[in-house]
Design a protein around this motif. Structure first.
Motif, PDB file in Angstrom:
ATOM      1  N   ILE B  12     -72.986 -58.650  34.518  1.00 35.09           N
ATOM      2  CA  ILE B  12     -72.274 -57.864  33.488  1.00 35.09           C
ATOM      3  C   ILE B  12     -73.256 -57.406  32.401  1.00 35.09           C
ATOM      4  O   ILE B  12     -74.291 -58.046  32.191  1.00 35.09           O
ATOM      5  CB  ILE B  12     -71.140 -58.700  32.831  1.00 35.09           C
ATOM      6  CG1 ILE B  12     -71.677 -60.079  32.404  1.00 35.09           C
ATOM      7  CG2 ILE B  12     -69.942 -58.839  33.758  1.00 35.09           C
ATOM      8  CD1 ILE B  12     -70.704 -60.920  31.640  1.00 35.09           C
ATOM      9  N   PRO B  13     -72.908 -56.316  31.684  1.00 36.30           N
ATOM     10  CA  PRO B  13     -73.800 -55.884  30.603  1.00 36.30           C
ATOM     11  C   PRO B  13     -73.645 -56.781  29.367  1.00 36.30           C
ATOM     12  O   PRO B  13     -72.661 -57.519  29.259  1.00 36.30           O
ATOM     13  CB  PRO B  13     -73.301 -54.467  30.296  1.00 36.30           C
ATOM     14  CG  PRO B  13     -71.880 -54.457  30.731  1.00 36.30           C
ATOM     15  CD  PRO B  13     -71.772 -55.408  31.879  1.00 36.30           C
ATOM     16  N   LYS B  14     -74.602 -56.688  28.486  1.00 38.02           N
ATOM     17  CA  LYS B  14     -74.581 -57.538  27.275  1.00 38.02           C
ATOM     18  C   LYS B  14     -73.387 -57.206  26.377  1.00 38.02           C
ATOM     19  O   LYS B  14     -73.011 -57.991  25.520  1.00 38.02           O
ATOM     20  CB  LYS B  14     -75.893 -57.374  26.505  1.00 38.02           C
ATOM     21  CG  LYS B  14     -77.043 -58.007  27.242  1.00 38.02           C
ATOM     22  CD  LYS B  14     -78.182 -58.375  26.328  1.00 38.02           C
ATOM     23  CE  LYS B  14     -79.179 -59.311  26.948  1.00 38.02           C
ATOM     24  NZ  LYS B  14     -79.492 -59.170  28.345  1.00 38.02           N
ATOM     25  N   THR B  15     -72.833 -56.008  26.599  1.00 36.92           N
ATOM     26  CA  THR B  15     -71.715 -55.565  25.755  1.00 36.92           C
ATOM     27  C   THR B  15     -70.351 -55.994  26.320  1.00 36.92           C
ATOM     28  O   THR B  15     -69.310 -55.672  25.751  1.00 36.92           O
ATOM     29  CB  THR B  15     -71.732 -54.025  25.643  1.00 36.92           C
ATOM     30  OG1 THR B  15     -71.823 -53.514  26.985  1.00 36.92           O
ATOM     31  CG2 THR B  15     -72.903 -53.530  24.833  1.00 36.92           C
ATOM     32  N   ALA B  16     -70.363 -56.728  27.432  1.00 29.83           N
ATOM     33  CA  ALA B  16     -69.097 -57.075  28.097  1.00 29.83           C
ATOM     34  C   ALA B  16     -68.160 -57.839  27.158  1.00 29.83           C
ATOM     35  O   ALA B  16     -68.606 -58.696  26.381  1.00 29.83           O
ATOM     36  CB  ALA B  16     -69.389 -57.919  29.330  1.00 29.83           C
ATOM     37  N   ASP B  17     -66.863 -57.489  27.237  1.00 27.55           N
ATOM     38  CA  ASP B  17     -65.913 -58.235  26.399  1.00 27.55           C
ATOM     39  C   ASP B  17     -65.392 -59.451  27.170  1.00 27.55           C
ATOM     40  O   ASP B  17     -65.740 -59.671  28.333  1.00 27.55           O
ATOM     41  CB  ASP B  17     -64.761 -57.322  25.932  1.00 27.55           C
ATOM     42  CG  ASP B  17     -63.977 -56.742  27.092  1.00 27.55           C
ATOM     43  OD1 ASP B  17     -64.043 -57.317  28.192  1.00 27.55           O
ATOM     44  OD2 ASP B  17     -63.303 -55.705  26.899  1.00 27.55           O
ATOM     45  N   GLU B  18     -64.524 -60.225  26.495  1.00 28.91           N
ATOM     46  CA  GLU B  18     -64.027 -61.483  27.079  1.00 28.91           C
ATOM     47  C   GLU B  18     -63.375 -61.277  28.441  1.00 28.91           C
ATOM     48  O   GLU B  18     -63.545 -62.075  29.359  1.00 28.91           O
ATOM     49  CB  GLU B  18     -63.001 -62.115  26.130  1.00 28.91           C
ATOM     50  CG  GLU B  18     -63.626 -63.102  25.171  1.00 28.91           C
ATOM     51  CD  GLU B  18     -62.583 -63.741  24.275  1.00 28.91           C
ATOM     52  OE1 GLU B  18     -61.598 -64.271  24.786  1.00 28.91           O
ATOM     53  OE2 GLU B  18     -62.774 -63.666  23.041  1.00 28.91           O
ATOM     54  N   LYS B  19     -62.607 -60.180  28.519  1.00 34.83           N
ATOM     55  CA  LYS B  19     -61.879 -59.916  29.760  1.00 34.83           C
ATOM     56  C   LYS B  19     -62.851 -59.634  30.914  1.00 34.83           C
ATOM     57  O   LYS B  19     -62.691 -60.150  32.022  1.00 34.83           O
ATOM     58  CB  LYS B  19     -60.942 -58.713  29.554  1.00 34.83           C
ATOM     59  CG  LYS B  19     -59.830 -58.674  30.573  1.00 34.83           C
ATOM     60  CD  LYS B  19     -58.935 -57.485  30.356  1.00 34.83           C
ATOM     61  CE  LYS B  19     -58.160 -57.215  31.645  1.00 34.83           C
ATOM     62  NZ  LYS B  19     -57.594 -55.890  31.696  1.00 34.83           N
ATOM     63  N   GLU B  20     -63.878 -58.835  30.615  1.00 38.36           N
ATOM     64  CA  GLU B  20     -64.874 -58.506  31.650  1.00 38.36           C
ATOM     65  C   GLU B  20     -65.616 -59.762  32.126  1.00 38.36           C
ATOM     66  O   GLU B  20     -65.908 -59.907  33.312  1.00 38.36           O
ATOM     67  CB  GLU B  20     -65.895 -57.500  31.099  1.00 38.36           C
ATOM     68  CG  GLU B  20     -65.366 -56.069  31.032  1.00 38.36           C
ATOM     69  CD  GLU B  20     -66.346 -55.149  30.326  1.00 38.36           C
ATOM     70  OE1 GLU B  20     -67.007 -54.374  31.014  1.00 38.36           O
ATOM     71  OE2 GLU B  20     -66.446 -55.241  29.079  1.00 38.36           O
ATOM     72  N   LYS B  22     -64.435 -62.807  32.074  1.00 35.90           N
ATOM     73  CA  LYS B  22     -63.511 -63.606  32.864  1.00 35.90           C
ATOM     74  C   LYS B  22     -63.374 -63.053  34.289  1.00 35.90           C
ATOM     75  O   LYS B  22     -63.425 -63.810  35.270  1.00 35.90           O
ATOM     76  CB  LYS B  22     -62.134 -63.624  32.181  1.00 35.90           C
ATOM     77  CG  LYS B  22     -61.227 -64.713  32.718  1.00 35.90           C
ATOM     78  CD  LYS B  22     -59.949 -64.780  31.934  1.00 35.90           C
ATOM     79  CE  LYS B  22     -58.988 -65.761  32.625  1.00 35.90           C
ATOM     80  NZ  LYS B  22     -57.737 -65.905  31.930  1.00 35.90           N
ATOM     81  N   VAL B  23     -63.243 -61.730  34.378  1.00 36.26           N
ATOM     82  CA  VAL B  23     -63.089 -61.096  35.695  1.00 36.26           C
ATOM     83  C   VAL B  23     -64.344 -61.335  36.554  1.00 36.26           C
ATOM     84  O   VAL B  23     -64.253 -61.724  37.729  1.00 36.26           O
ATOM     85  CB  VAL B  23     -62.812 -59.581  35.541  1.00 36.26           C
ATOM     86  CG1 VAL B  23     -62.923 -58.861  36.882  1.00 36.26           C
ATOM     87  CG2 VAL B  23     -61.415 -59.361  34.963  1.00 36.26           C
TER      88      VAL B  23
END
Lengths: 95, 301
Positions: B12-20, B22-23
């Motif tokens: 995932i990218p460094k900007t990923a949010d919590e949902k990303e 988790k997925v």
């Protein structure tokens, strides 16, 4: 009998699961529940598989059908592995 | 101690949010979960990395610390120590549980341990259910002649001595389970089991398939034509065999009960199958050549 069968209530307490989960597993044919003197039990041989089912359910969010599919595929994988070993051994005859 | 890029681990990218996060974590966990990848050390290693990445990135506090000091963890650790001291002086320090969703009871990398102090902040540990310990897998290499008879061996697994009896006739690749000799149970659960895979090396003249043994048996030309006795080496000694007159090359002979012992069936044996290889005489003398020519003439009539 005590050493071979574990009561459903004991399992529920130890693994923090609802008895309905075990009933569902039994209904789909993944575990076998025995009734002895009006109490429900699971044979200890099934515990390792049951633990796996609990982990798959809790940790990977798999539903019952998903667990069933996984178990079928793992059984197939084991069979193929066994066949592969037998064939490899047979191949050694010609090496 | 190497820096671990947890974002890369989860893809995932460094900007990923919590949902990303988790997925990505769920996807990776489903792919590398040990229950779905039995006997796969690579998957097990990957699963631990994925789990560790999730422990850090799904917890805002840990993630912040990781983002800030990740690559320069040593410096970050010193900085954290200083900060911790300050907080303690002010009597405001409180430790928070991670609250992260993850799988308990596993190893962490040195990098993780040094930055986050292991799994001590894992709040779910105390009320996790009891689980059987990890199953261990070991390989035992033996020679074919070793498994012709039942034998006892002492194995050392994780500094523990285990006495095992290896029944005669064990197969190459066969797996046996030794109950309770695996890893310790989690949260008071029973120990895991030890699985031993037998690797049977064969440096004999015999080939083995199941309980049967196979061997090429040389027979000289004269015995093959005229018949006679030969002495054959079997797995447990010599036997005398009668060769019929006019035996052809490649003839197969089955010696009943002279094969390999049947696994866990005392006194039962497979068969030994011999394939006769007729030996053509070499370096013939003039006299011999003359006699063969004579034979040829008789044959051609």
């Amino acid at each position: 009998m005590e050493t071979q069968f574990i009561s459903i209530s004991t399992i529920c307490v130890n693994y923090h699961i609802e008895s309905s989960f075990l009933m569902d597993l039994s209904n789909i044919g993944l575990i076998q529940i025995e009734i002895i003197e009006q109490e429900q039990y699971i044979h200890h041989d099934q515990i390792a598989d049951l633990e796996k089912m609990i982990r798959l359910h809790d940790e990977l969010d798999l539903n019952l059908e998903g667990i069933d599919v996984v178990f079928n595929l793992l059984a197939k994988q084991r069979e193929l592995q066994k066949e592969l070993t037998t064939l490899r051994n047979r191949l050694r005859l010609y090496e | 101690m190497a820096f671990i890029d947890y974002y890369e681990v989860l893809g995932i990218p460094k900007t990923a949010d919590e949902k990303e996060i988790k997925v990505a974590y769920r996807k990776m966990a489903r792919k590398y979960h040990p229950d779905l990848n039995p006997d796969n050390k690579e998957a097990e290693k990957k699963f631990k990395e994925v789990n560790e990445a999730n422990e850090v990135l799904s917890n805002p506090e840990n993630r912040k610390k990781y983002d800030k000091y990740g690559k320069d963890w040593k410096h970050g650790e010193e900085f954290e120590k200083a900060q911790q001291q300050r907080r303690q002086q002010q009597s405001q320090y409180s430790q928070h549980g991670s609250g992260a969703e993850g799988f308990g009871g596993q190893d962490y990398s040195d990098f993780f341990e040094s930055m986050f102090g292991g799994a001590s902040g894992h709040s779910r540990q105390s009320h996790r259910p009891k689980f059987k310990g990890q199953d261990y897998n070991a390989e035992l290499h033996l020679e074919l002649k070793d498994v012709y008879t039942t034998q006892k061996q002492v194995l050392t697994v994780n500094d523990k001595k285990i006495r095992i009896t290896i029944p005669a006739g064990v197969e190459n690749g066969q797996l046996i389970k030794i109950k309770g000799n695996g890893g310790p149970g989690m949260n008071g659960g029973p120990n895991g089991d030890l699985y031993i895979k037998f690797i049977i090396n064969n440096h004999t003249e015999f080939k083995r398939e199941g309980n049967n043994l196979y061997k090429d048996q040389p027979v000289d030309l004269y015995t093959a034509i005229l018949g006679g006795d030969i002495h054959v080496d079997t797995f447990d000694g010599k036997v005398k065999l009668k060769v019929k007159a006019g035996t052809g090359n490649g003839t197969k002979v089955k010696l009943k009960g002279k094969g390999f012992p049947v696994y866990k069936k005392d006194g039962e044996f497979g068969d030994l199958i011999l394939t006769y290889q007729i030996q053509i005489p070499e370096n013939l003398s003039e006299k011999e050549i003359e006699l063969f020519k004579e034979l040829q003439k008789i044959k051609e009539g």
